[in-house]
Design a protein around this motif. Structure first.
Motif, PDB file in Angstrom:
ATOM      1  N   ALA A 167       0.822  -1.205   0.000  1.00  0.00           N
ATOM      2  CA  ALA A 167       0.000   0.000   0.000  1.00  0.00           C
ATOM      3  C   ALA A 167       0.856   1.255   0.000  1.00  0.00           C
ATOM      4  O   ALA A 167       0.540   2.240  -0.678  1.00  0.00           O
ATOM      5  CB  ALA A 167      -0.926  -0.001   1.216  1.00  0.00           C
ATOM      6  N   ILE A 168       1.945   1.229   0.747  1.00  0.00           N
ATOM      7  CA  ILE A 168       2.836   2.390   0.819  1.00  0.00           C
ATOM      8  C   ILE A 168       3.387   2.743  -0.564  1.00  0.00           C
ATOM      9  O   ILE A 168       3.603   3.917  -0.877  1.00  0.00           O
ATOM     10  CB  ILE A 168       3.973   2.111   1.821  1.00  0.00           C
ATOM     11  N   HIS A 169       3.559   1.744  -1.419  1.00  0.00           N
ATOM     12  CA  HIS A 169       4.099   2.003  -2.755  1.00  0.00           C
ATOM     13  C   HIS A 169       3.015   2.186  -3.812  1.00  0.00           C
ATOM     14  O   HIS A 169       3.289   2.744  -4.880  1.00  0.00           O
ATOM     15  CB  HIS A 169       5.047   0.870  -3.152  1.00  0.00           C
ATOM     16  N   LEU A 170       1.794   1.733  -3.537  1.00  0.00           N
ATOM     17  CA  LEU A 170       0.716   1.892  -4.510  1.00  0.00           C
ATOM     18  C   LEU A 170      -0.073   3.189  -4.308  1.00  0.00           C
ATOM     19  O   LEU A 170      -0.508   3.812  -5.279  1.00  0.00           O
ATOM     20  CB  LEU A 170      -0.239   0.700  -4.439  1.00  0.00           C
ATOM     21  N   LEU A 171      -0.287   3.580  -3.081  1.00  0.00           N
ATOM     22  CA  LEU A 171      -1.071   4.783  -2.819  1.00  0.00           C
ATOM     23  C   LEU A 171      -0.533   6.026  -3.529  1.00  0.00           C
ATOM     24  O   LEU A 171      -1.317   6.822  -4.065  1.00  0.00           O
ATOM     25  CB  LEU A 171      -1.143   5.037  -1.311  1.00  0.00           C
ATOM     26  N   PRO A 172       0.792   6.237  -3.565  1.00  0.00           N
ATOM     27  CA  PRO A 172       1.291   7.441  -4.250  1.00  0.00           C
ATOM     28  C   PRO A 172       0.919   7.501  -5.723  1.00  0.00           C
ATOM     29  O   PRO A 172       0.907   8.583  -6.312  1.00  0.00           O
ATOM     30  CB  PRO A 172       2.814   7.329  -4.074  1.00  0.00           C
ATOM     31  N   ARG A 173       0.600   6.364  -6.332  1.00  0.00           N
ATOM     32  CA  ARG A 173       0.261   6.323  -7.747  1.00  0.00           C
ATOM     33  C   ARG A 173      -1.200   6.684  -8.013  1.00  0.00           C
ATOM     34  O   ARG A 173      -1.611   6.790  -9.170  1.00  0.00           O
ATOM     35  CB  ARG A 173       0.593   4.935  -8.308  1.00  0.00           C
ATOM     36  N   LEU A 174      -1.962   6.892  -6.940  1.00  0.00           N
ATOM     37  CA  LEU A 174      -3.354   7.303  -7.098  1.00  0.00           C
ATOM     38  C   LEU A 174      -3.510   8.817  -7.178  1.00  0.00           C
ATOM     39  O   LEU A 174      -4.587   9.313  -7.501  1.00  0.00           O
ATOM     40  CB  LEU A 174      -4.199   6.770  -5.929  1.00  0.00           C
TER      41      LEU A 174
END
Length: 328
Positions: free
Chosen positions: A86-93
């Motif tokens: 999540a820490i690495h996917l959230l910034p891509r939103l």
């Protein structure tokens, strides 16, 4: 200075064996904040390994998590293969912007947001930015940031990320839902099953729904879905473990003080101590004795020490520390 492999993250016993090859005995890994008395998973049904997970499997896990974390019906909830994902996917939103990270804190947050093109800066207090991130309790200082008013802060930021990876040792309280606020919950740390790779993102459904879509239908395997649901439903084990964590953390803090370290922070999962001089030298001495602690590249006097699994292990740690401190 210890090698980068031992400073980047805790838990790398293989790197410790490579760095201290002369130690041939059992390793005592105190470099992580993971419960050393894990929940005992029952045998998996064969179908958990032989068939694809179904939407019903995922829904059952989410229902158990919603009840365990006492989330209101309007709160969104996403299940992720570990909060690190999540820490690495959230910034891509979100489009690239400015990110205020309250610290010092876990370095994975900076890495994840910078990799997605955001400009990250660290601050001791909330500053002007598009996104605010903080850990509560903080890793490694244990700060709870009790002075922060989430409702007031939510009006200042497009998104607030509260990493509650070490919050499960507190008795669960009903969680409200604020627009633009999400919380990360780690399964592996509290339940002692870090290898299962399971975590949750709870809060604003405008964030959790796109995250679930980004993950796809089969981001979690049968073991995570099955054991995660059963562990989250095991209220008796959770209550007993909370009491044990609090007791053992207090005993560890007393032992570290008696060994000559200065306590500067603590959670129920680990203690943060300051050494009189070079913490890397102390960590290296303990490494030669088969004990792995967490040292930091930018805080050369800090040591983070996880909970020993037994009284004998705690005595082994204290003995090694008393040997190390006079000869640093």
């Amino acid at each position: 200075m210890l090698p980068p492999a031992l400073l980047h993250h805790g838990g790398d016993v293989a790197a410790a064996r490579t760095h201290w090859p002369h130690w041939r005995g059992p390793w005592l890994d105190l470099s992580t904040g993971i419960t050393p008395w894990p929940w005992s998973p029952p045998p998996l049904p064969k179908t958990a390994l032989t068939r694809l997970p179904t939407p019903a499997d995922r829904a059952a896990l989410l229902d158990a998590a919603r009840a365990a974390y006492r989330l209101p019906p309007e709160a969104g909830l996403a299940a992720v293969p570990g909060t690190e994902a999540a820490i690495h996917l959230l910034p891509r939103l979100l489009p690239p912007g400015r990110v205020c990270l309250l610290g010092p804190t876990y370095g994975g947050h900076r890495a994840g947001w910078e990799a997605a093109g955001h400009r990250v800066f660290e601050s001791e207090t909330p500053e002007e930015a598009d996104v605010l991130i903080f850990c509560r309790p903080n890793n490694p200082t244990g700060d709870l940031y009790s002075e922060l008013n989430e409702a007031a802060l939510a009006r200042r930021y497009r998104l607030i990320v509260i990493d509650e990876a070490y919050a499960d040792s507190a008795d669960p309280a009903p969680q409200g839902m604020l627009s633009g606020v999400i919380r990360l919950r780690s399964f592996g740390k509290f339940f002692g099953l870090a290898g299962v790779r399971l975590g949750f993102v709870a809060g604003d459904p405008q964030i959790t729904a796109p995250l679930e879509n980004l993950l796809g239908a089969w981001s979690l395997g049968g073991p995570a879905l099955t054991w995660g649901r059963l562990a989250l439903e095991d209220d008796a084990w959770q209550q007993q473990t909370r009491l044990r964590l609090r007791r053992e953390s207090a005993l560890l803090a007393e032992s570290l003080t008696a060994a000559g370290l200065t306590m500067i922070g603590r959670t129920d999962f680990f203690c943060l101590a300051e050494t009189p001089d070079d913490a890397h030298a102390v960590a290296a001495h303990l490494g030669t004795r088969g004990i792995l602690l967490r040292a930091f590249a930018h805080r050369p006097q800090w040591l983070r020490i996880g909970l020993p699994p037994s009284a004998a292990a705690r005595l082994r740690l204290v003995k090694a520390l008393k040997e190390a401190l006079p000869f640093r």
